[in-house]
Motif scaffolding. Structure first.
Motif, mmCIF file in Angstrom:
data_model
loop_
_atom_site.group_PDB
_atom_site.id
_atom_site.type_symbol
_atom_site.label_atom_id
_atom_site.label_comp_id
_atom_site.label_asym_id
_atom_site.label_seq_id
_atom_site.Cartn_x
_atom_site.Cartn_y
_atom_site.Cartn_z
ATOM 1 N N LEU A 26 0.830 -1.201 0.000
ATOM 2 C CA LEU A 26 0.000 0.000 0.000
ATOM 3 C C LEU A 26 0.868 1.256 0.000
ATOM 4 O O LEU A 26 0.553 2.248 -0.659
ATOM 5 N N LYS A 27 1.994 1.193 0.718
ATOM 6 C CA LYS A 27 2.880 2.358 0.780
ATOM 7 C C LYS A 27 3.627 2.568 -0.534
ATOM 8 O O LYS A 27 3.962 3.698 -0.881
ATOM 9 N N LYS A 60 4.301 6.212 -4.870
ATOM 10 C CA LYS A 60 4.358 6.302 -6.324
ATOM 11 C C LYS A 60 3.468 7.420 -6.853
ATOM 12 O O LYS A 60 3.845 8.149 -7.783
ATOM 13 N N PHE A 61 2.277 7.575 -6.237
ATOM 14 C CA PHE A 61 1.310 8.535 -6.763
ATOM 15 C C PHE A 61 1.153 9.773 -5.875
ATOM 16 O O PHE A 61 0.325 10.636 -6.174
ATOM 17 N N GLY A 62 1.899 9.855 -4.783
ATOM 18 C CA GLY A 62 1.831 11.039 -3.942
ATOM 19 C C GLY A 62 0.493 11.224 -3.268
ATOM 20 O O GLY A 62 -0.051 12.336 -3.247
ATOM 21 N N LEU A 65 -2.580 -1.427 -9.740
ATOM 22 C CA LEU A 65 -2.137 -0.061 -9.440
ATOM 23 C C LEU A 65 -0.631 0.001 -9.279
ATOM 24 O O LEU A 65 0.025 0.900 -9.825
ATOM 25 N N ILE A 66 -0.055 -0.960 -8.580
ATOM 26 C CA ILE A 66 1.399 -0.971 -8.381
ATOM 27 C C ILE A 66 2.143 -1.196 -9.690
ATOM 28 O O ILE A 66 3.196 -0.605 -9.944
ATOM 29 N N THR A 86 2.737 7.226 -13.128
ATOM 30 C CA THR A 86 3.311 7.553 -11.815
ATOM 31 C C THR A 86 2.765 8.847 -11.233
ATOM 32 O O THR A 86 3.155 9.244 -10.140
ATOM 33 N N THR A 87 1.877 9.521 -11.956
ATOM 34 C CA THR A 87 1.315 10.769 -11.444
ATOM 35 C C THR A 87 -0.203 10.751 -11.567
ATOM 36 O O THR A 87 -0.763 10.021 -12.389
#
Length: 497
Positions: A289-290, A295-297, A489-490, A495-496
């Protein structure tokens, strides 16, 4: 004075304890160690004593909060007693609910010599199979607490010698021994009760620190707003969002219900069916999860809510003959107020309210879900929606009385597809009951609508649902779809947001 039993009729399995006897009614004059309740606490206590916090038509009894501790060994009576003695540090865990002078009003009254009656809160049961354990756990989620005692109890579940264990999908995460600790929500909110858990553990029980997202800097003067068009525009947008959030919060009880999906039956009146089943899904690593968070802030909660939305969408595609492309699916989320809490952690409190969060369901990619989720969570945290809901509850209770307030609570809750709860647990493995290692923890609670709960423990995020098994079959699929969403998602090249 005693109180008449005004509770609605219910099946024997869920039959509540008799109305308080004269023995537990407040004595003549001013009772010793009696404390007033806040509005939220009194509403929850009324639900326990009178049988429900909802109108009679909802047929919904009061449900306790339950945490299941999977241990490496069953605790003895001496182990339990040694741990329960620690609760005398907490005011509400050694107090019972008594009636005040006015009808439907209640107070806390401390029980003298509480240590002499601690073992009366304990029940031991043996099970011979996974199915029996699951049935006992489901019963624990709906059985009422004894209103003539402090509002908590302990159930120790062990496996009979020679019994076989065959796991099933959605069943308990491990074989017994399991200790179920049940407590009324009137005792305290999540932030208060994790303090209890911290005190009861044998060693270090540091909890996850779910910090608020930074607000973006220090104070801005009026001159800066007038001389900076961008800051002035940001202020106007924020004020607009605040107005929308307040109007939405006030209008939710009289607004539309969520769309009909496989997870929420919008075609039938919202009422308790008499059935609830706990579905335990395979846990997730907090590290994963982290990874998505960094990755996406965004926050871990953003990731969890986005993956949950995707899982519910997949479940709807699987179980619904005519799924909508953009359904309205909302979660009622418990939001704590961090201000106004007692400085002494031994004084438990209920400083929270529900806020409505529309989930990013429908036909979207997981990155699109996360983008929408982050924006909505940001608005939820930076606008006064929580204070608006809390004020509505206060006004309803103060001006129109408990009956109208219960209808308002029902009208708000019934519009939502689910209640969502996130409980931070110890970051490292802990022991309870004098050295018994806690292998895993599961938090669960029944509700008027489906309940989804996550609880972190020692690097894992547990995931449970409490549903009507007839209306929401194969609910374990939600957990499987959640795992797929997180993996996608991972692995996303984006990445944004």
């Amino acid at each position: 004075p005693t109180r008449a039993d005004t509770r609605p009729a219910s099946p024997d399995l869920h039959a509540r304890t008799p109305a308080m006897s004269d023995k537990y009614a407040p004595a003549e004059g001013a009772p010793k160690h009696q404390r007033r309740m806040s509005l939220v606490t009194e509403t929850l206590a009324r639900g326990v004593v009178e049988g429900t916090a909802f109108p009679p038509a909802a047929k919904c009894p009061d449900f306790p909060l339950a945490t299941f501790f999977y241990l490496d060994a069953a605790p003895s009576d001496e182990d339990l007693l040694a741990t329960m003695r620690k609760i005398v540090a907490f005011d509400r865990l050694k107090s019972r609910v008594v009636g005040a002078k006015k009808k439907h009003q209640y107070r806390w009254e401390e029980i003298p010599d509480i240590e002499k009656t601690l073992m009366s809160h304990v029940t031991r049961k043996e099970v011979s199979s996974e199915a029996e354990l699951r049935a006992e756990m489901d019963t624990a989620l709906v059985a009422p607490l004894d209103v003539e005692k402090p509002l908590w109890d302990v159930i120790v579940l062990t496996l009979k010698p020679g019994a076989t264990w065959t796991p099933s999908k959605g069943g308990p995460v491990a074989p017994p021994p399991v200790v179920c600790v049940r407590v009324s929500h009137a005792v305290g909110d999540g932030l208060s009760l994790v303090n209890v858990l911290t005190r009861l553990t044998d060693g270090d029980a540091s909890l996850l620190d779910f910090k608020r997202r930074p607000s973006g800097g220090g104070k801005t003067s009026a001159i800066q707003y007038l001389t900076s068009p961008s800051k002035l525009w940001a202020l106007l947008v924020w004020l607009f969002n605040c107005v929308v959030a307040v109007l939405s919060a006030i209008g939710t009880p009289v607004g539309r219900r969520d769309s009909h999906t496989a997870f929420y039956d919008a075609k039938a009146p919202v009422a308790y069916s008499g059935k609830r089943r706990m579905v335990t899904c395979e846990g997730f690593k907090l590290a994963d999860l982290k990874v998505a968070k960094q990755k996406f802030g965004c926050t871990v909660n953003d990731v969890v809510c986005a993956c949950l939305a995707g899982a519910l969408h997949q479940y709807d595609l699987e179980k619904n003959d005519a799924p909508k492309t953009a359904p309205l699916t909302r979660a009622a989320i418990a939001v704590p107020f961090l201000d106004g809490r007692p400085n002494d952690e031994a004084h438990l409190c209920n400083r929270w309210t529900f806020v409505s969060l529309p989930l990013a369901t429908g036909s979207k990619t997981i990155v699109e879900r996360l983008r929408v989720t982050k924006r909505r969570c940001d608005l939820m945290k930076t606008t006064p929606a929580a204070h608006a809901v809390s004020a509505l509850n206060v006004v309803a209770a103060a001006t129109l009385g408990p009956k109208f307030q219960s209808q308002t609570v029902y009208d708000f809750m019934s519009k939502h597809s689910m209640v969502f709860t996130n409980v931070p647990g110890p970051t490292k493995p802990v022991t309870l009951f004098r050295g018994k290692a806690v292998r895993s923890m599961t938090f669960a609670v029944s509700n008027l609508v489906n309940q989804v709960s996550v609880m972190s423990y020692a690097g894992e995020m547990g995931f449970s649902l409490v549903v009507d098994p007839d209306a929401t079959p194969d609910a374990h699929l939600v957990g499987e779809y959640f795992a797929r969403e997180l993996e996608t998602l991972i692995a996303s090249p984006e990445t944004t947001l």
